[in-house]
Design an enzyme around this catalytic site. Structure first.
Site, PDB file in Angstrom:
ATOM      1  N   ASP A  12      -1.175  -6.983   5.526  1.00  0.00           N
ATOM      2  CA  ASP A  12      -2.384  -6.736   4.720  1.00  0.00           C
ATOM      3  C   ASP A  12      -3.578  -6.279   5.542  1.00  0.00           C
ATOM      4  OD1 ASP A  12      -0.916  -7.590   2.513  1.00  0.00           O
ATOM      5  OD2 ASP A  12      -1.527  -9.678   2.792  1.00  0.00           O
ATOM      6  N   LYS A  15      -3.070  -1.047   5.938  1.00  0.00           N
ATOM      7  CA  LYS A  15      -2.183   0.075   6.299  1.00  0.00           C
ATOM      8  C   LYS A  15      -2.184   1.154   5.214  1.00  0.00           C
ATOM      9  CE  LYS A  15       1.182  -2.881   6.523  1.00  0.00           C
ATOM     10  NZ  LYS A  15       0.436  -4.155   6.411  1.00  0.00           N
ATOM     11  N   GLY A  39       2.637  -4.883  -0.185  1.00  0.00           N
ATOM     12  CA  GLY A  39       1.704  -4.432  -1.220  1.00  0.00           C
ATOM     13  C   GLY A  39       0.652  -3.608  -0.516  1.00  0.00           C
ATOM     14  N   HIS A  40       0.735  -2.287  -0.642  1.00  0.00           N
ATOM     15  CA  HIS A  40      -0.178  -1.398   0.075  1.00  0.00           C
ATOM     16  C   HIS A  40      -1.156  -0.785  -0.916  1.00  0.00           C
ATOM     17  CE1 HIS A  40       2.961  -0.842   3.524  1.00  0.00           C
ATOM     18  NE2 HIS A  40       2.616  -2.097   3.328  1.00  0.00           N
ATOM     19  N   GLN A 232       4.424  -4.916   6.302  1.00  0.00           N
ATOM     20  CA  GLN A 232       4.133  -6.220   6.908  1.00  0.00           C
ATOM     21  C   GLN A 232       3.339  -6.016   8.215  1.00  0.00           C
ATOM     22  OE1 GLN A 232       7.702  -5.859   5.663  1.00  0.00           O
ATOM     23  NE2 GLN A 232       6.615  -6.475   3.838  1.00  0.00           N
TER      24      GLN A 232
END
Ligand code: GDP
Ligand code: IMO
Ligand code: MG
Length: 460
Positions: A12, A15, A39-40, A232
């Site tokens: 988080d 990225k 979750g991007h 990640q």
């Protein structure tokens, strides 16, 4: 130019935003590890995309998107994501490629993830319950693995699924039926139901499924510009992170070549992404954690709640010990430092520059001891071992003892969200950046001052 963008902390880091910005100059963006645990977030104008499996380049209509071998694909999530962005007017037709060798996350993986976490009580890892660990375990075990290419032969898949589901039902019942866990009443999984879903997955995803390694090597030969997007972060790496509080893949830069079949010699630059502080979701040691008003201040200002699970993220000071480790094992060339804006309003800001692993000493005593032992002396003179370390102890027992030793610098009050130029940042914010560069030994070339594309400062 081929770039690899990788998270340097516990995920988080921002990225998604960095990949989105850099992909303006890319032909292809590649996701090479992890699954829908990621979750991007990408913000385009007023639209916010939360991408779990699609590469963050997918919001740019001219960019080809590739999901390679080491990604574990949850077809339900991927189909949903393709449809969600199609509803926003962006089609993936003709520009999404999914590896036929990528492993498939099915219902029994998610169920096993949930059952195992429930049964662990206070020892749980705090996974995203997306079935990631169980799917990678089946991949390593081989006989119960299903890959995207298996969707091409549905007759064979039906027989295989029956055998897998029979086995899983027996194991789940035997192992978990009697636990105190809330989900301990095990409803048998139906191989037929899972097979019916697989027929839909085949219809919707096989048109995109191919040999992505061949595609990437052909693209390299054609001198296409490729951006590799990590998921990640380095400290969640299965082999090099804070095991067992990690994910089940090689989420550091080291996972990139194995994850997509492209050696690192084809990469021109590794860009590490970090926040100007540290966050972590899930369990595990976190030496600079501020479980207090400071942590809450950062959480509130930075909206630190998980993109995938909505869980509040644990927040703490910038950890230069962990960062230096991540930079070294990833051969990181430069850094993107995100969320500098979030720290505004703190009278002072701290950077952790060493750990004291000997809990009976206070950090200040330990620092004095280190200064004494680090006085110049001929190499032949014996120096007592110091409990103060600057190399990140990835071993969980040692890391759990780590007390952070801080360097404190003055903070700043000014809002940074409209600043476009490094020289226009308040002097204390500039000083904070320079200090981190000095401690880490790498330049910070991108600075985030807000979630939008325009809220970014670039430095050469
Ligand atoms: P990722 O998993 O590394 O892509 O990061 P996430 O998307 O899970 O979390 C990063 C969050 O921070 C998202 O909500 C982003 O929109 C937001 N974000 C990214 N960069 C910045 C920044 O520089 N400042 C602020 N305030 N928010 C940012
Ligand atoms: P992105 O790509 C933050 C964490 C989970 C848990 C541990 C294991 O958005 O940075 P898993 O479901 O993978 O078995 O969970 O890893 N985790 C993440 N934390 N960002 C992520 O991804 C994460 N993916 C997994 O919270 O602690
Ligand atoms: Mg995320």
């Amino acid at each position: 130019m081929n770039l690899c963008v990788v998270g340097l902390q516990w995920g988080d880091e921002g990225k998604g935003k960095v990949v989105d910005i850099l992909s303006e100059h890319s032909d292809i963006v590649v996701r090479y590890s992890g699954g829908s645990n990621a979750g991007h977030t990408v913000v385009v104008g007023d639209t916010r995309f939360a991408l779990h499996l699609l590469p963050s380049g997918s919001v740019r209509p001219n960019v080809k998107c590739v999901i390679t071998n080491a990604v574990v694909v949850d077809p339900e999530v991927l189909i949903n994501e393709i449809e969600t962005i199609a509803n926003k007017g962006i089609t993936l037709k003709g520009r999404l490629l999914i590896s036929e060798n990528a492993h498939v996350v099915l219902d029994y993986h998610k169920k096993e993830d949930q059952l195992r976490e429930d049964s662990l009580g206070k020892n749980k890892i705090g996974t995203t319950i997306r079935g990631i660990g169980p799917c990678y375990a089946d991949k390593a075990g081989r006989s119960h693995a299903v890959r995207m290419g298996d969707l091409r032969n549905l007759n064979k898949l039906k027989i295989k699924l029956q055998a897998i589901v029979d086995y899983k039902n027996k194991v789940f019942t035997a192992v978990y039926q009697k636990t105190e866990a809330p989900s301990s009443v095990i409803a048998a999984l139906s191989a037929d139901d899972i097979f019916e879903k697989c027929k839909t997955y085949a219809d919707k995803l096989l048109p995109f499924t191919t040999d992505t390694t061949e595609f990437l090597h052909n693209s390299i030969a054609l001198e296409k510009s490729i951006l590799f997007e990590g998921a990640q972060g380095t400290l969640l790496d299965l082999d090099h992170g804070t095991f067992p509080y990690v994910t089940s893949s090689n989420s550091s830069a080291l996972g990139m070549p194995a994850g997509c079949g492209v050696p690192t010699k084809f990469i021109d630059k590794f860009i590490g992404v970090a926040k100007a502080y540290t966050t972590r979701v899930g369990a595990g040691p976190f030496p600079t954690e501020q479980d207090n008003d400071i942590g809450q201040y950062i959480r509130d200002r930075g909206h630190e709640y998980g993109t995938t699970t909505g869980r509040p993220r644990r927040c703490g000071w910038f950890d230069a010990v962990a960062l230096s480790y991540a930079v070294r094992i990833g051969a990181i060339d430069e850094l993107a430092l995100m969320h500098l804006d979030t720290l505004a309003g703190l009278s002072e800001v701290k950077i952790c520059t060493a750990y004291n692993l000997k809990t009976e000493d206070s950090p200040q005593d330990a620092l004095r001891q280190r200064q004494k032992t680090e006085a110049p002396s001929p190499p032949s003179v014996f120096r007592p071992p110091s409990s103060v370390v600057t190399w990140f102890p990835a071993n969980i027992d040692r890391l759990s003892k780590a007390q952070a030793i801080y360097e404190t610098v003055p903070g700043w009050d000014q809002d940074l969200t409209e600043v476009k130029d490094f020289t226009k940042l308040p002097p204390n914010a500039q000083n904070y950046i320079s200090r981190i560069e000095k401690v880490i030994g790498r330049p910070i070339t991108i600075i985030g001052v807000g979630p939008k594309r325009s809220q970014t400062i670039f430095r050469q």
